[in-house]
Scaffold this motif. Sequence first.
Motif, short mmCIF file in Angstrom:
data_model
loop_
_atom_site.label_atom_id
_atom_site.label_comp_id
_atom_site.label_asym_id
_atom_site.label_seq_id
_atom_site.Cartn_x
_atom_site.Cartn_y
_atom_site.Cartn_z
N MET A 1 -36.77 24.25 -48.59
CA MET A 1 -37.02 22.95 -49.21
C MET A 1 -37.02 23.06 -50.74
N MET A 2 -37.64 24.10 -51.26
CA MET A 2 -37.69 24.28 -52.71
C MET A 2 -36.29 24.51 -53.28
N ILE A 3 -35.44 25.21 -52.49
CA ILE A 3 -34.07 25.45 -52.96
C ILE A 3 -33.33 24.12 -53.05
N THR A 4 -33.48 23.28 -52.02
CA THR A 4 -32.84 21.96 -52.03
C THR A 4 -33.33 21.11 -53.19
N LEU A 5 -34.64 21.15 -53.44
CA LEU A 5 -35.22 20.39 -54.54
C LEU A 5 -34.67 20.87 -55.88
N ASN A 6 -34.58 22.19 -56.03
CA ASN A 6 -34.07 22.76 -57.28
C ASN A 6 -32.60 22.39 -57.50
N THR A 382 -32.31 13.89 -51.30
CA THR A 382 -33.32 14.42 -52.23
C THR A 382 -33.04 13.96 -53.65
#
Length: 469
Positions: A1-6, A382
């Motif tokens: 999820m953090m990778i997608t957000l980044n 996102t």
Amino acid sequence: MMITLNLALRNLMRNRRRSLATLVAMSIGCAAILLFGGFSGDINKEMHTRIVQKGGHLQIQHRDFYLYGSGNPTAYGIDDYVSIIDAINSDEELKKMLLVATPTLQFGGIAGNYAASVSRTVMGNGFIAEDINRLRNWNDFGLRSTGPPSALEGTSPDSAVVGMGVARVLQLCESLKVDRCTMPEKEPEADGKALPDDIAQLSVQESKSIGAVNNGGGEGSGRIEVLVVNSKGAPNVTSLNVVRAEDQGVKELDEITVVMHLAKIQRLVYGKSPPKVTSIILQLRHSDQIDIAEARLKPIVDRFSSRQPLAILNFRSLNPFYVQTVQMFDTIFGFVFILIGAIVLFTVSNTMNTAVVERTVEIGTLRAIGLRRAGIRQLFVTEGALLGICGAFLGVVLAIAAAALINWMFILWVPPSTVEPVPVTILVLGEIGMIIGTTVGLICIAIVSAWWPAYRAAQLNVVDALRHI
């Protein structure tokens, strides 16, 4: 999820100008919604406060007075009202919530200026003068404006306050020193007198008996005669000293209103019979106590309803115009939200569609190295969510700043149901429910508007995407 957000954040930063334009559009839309909501909220509280200041939160009346009392108010009087008020004041729970419990008597009659040979029909109220200003002191919402105090308190028993229209028709403008109240261009020809000779003579005799004859009106006051029908159906007349004319805010009320001391009108209507009132006004400390207070009042009212049917009415039931006005502003707020929501929907959708077109080869590459369709959809949704969150946050900040500036400028206007100019107030910072509802709504719209471009991006053929120029 953090990778997608980044990745979503980095993609938005790749085209700063387009992302910034989208954020500006969203923030302005969010601020506009909140400013209008804050303005309509202030109007609601202004009207709420003025109504409670005039008629309290609850009123105890004869069951049929609200529907039929305007024709003959005194026919729906409440017997033994003093005992009802004492029982209310003796209740331990009500005592903590109650600020004012005061009786009032509504009456109809004819008011005339015998010296000027003019008269008109009026609808008046008798109050305990000290309680009027106690009612007017209520300001639970902390408004920056306050209503003027009543001039009836501290005056002689034969004093009265009239509406501005009554003062104009009865030609009391000069004696009361009323601004913007002109005399008719041509004096009406007096075919006769405003009151019959025998009734006018009664008025003069009463004035002499109380040592207050002043047909021409004195400094800051005027003299009128009021004719009412007593409880036995006979006419009764009294002479009143008008101490002030007050604007009632509504022309129809302004031209019929007469306010006088309760004891005076009770003597006129009931004579030596036990006096009655048409309403018992109850003002609470806080408006959210209405339901609790009504539940505590019911057994008390039922106890006194054996000989007379009594009812408890709240201020919303007594003032349908207030309810309709609030509903109108709520409808307008919803309409404004839908319009701005549609603008946000197409703005974000256009931004995301453009991003899909520009990044077609990139989408094909991601799909070729193993990223699933769900991952593509999640990435673009996102990005839309980030636009929605940032735009809504900036809109809230902008709305709070704009509201503070407008409140600081102290712009005056006259809202519904008021007569005195009040400062324009935009209530944003304290309206947590409105802020949360607006921001969540706009974020959801941004996510929905990003979903279709995200779906289209996920459905792209890998080979066609890689060959896209």
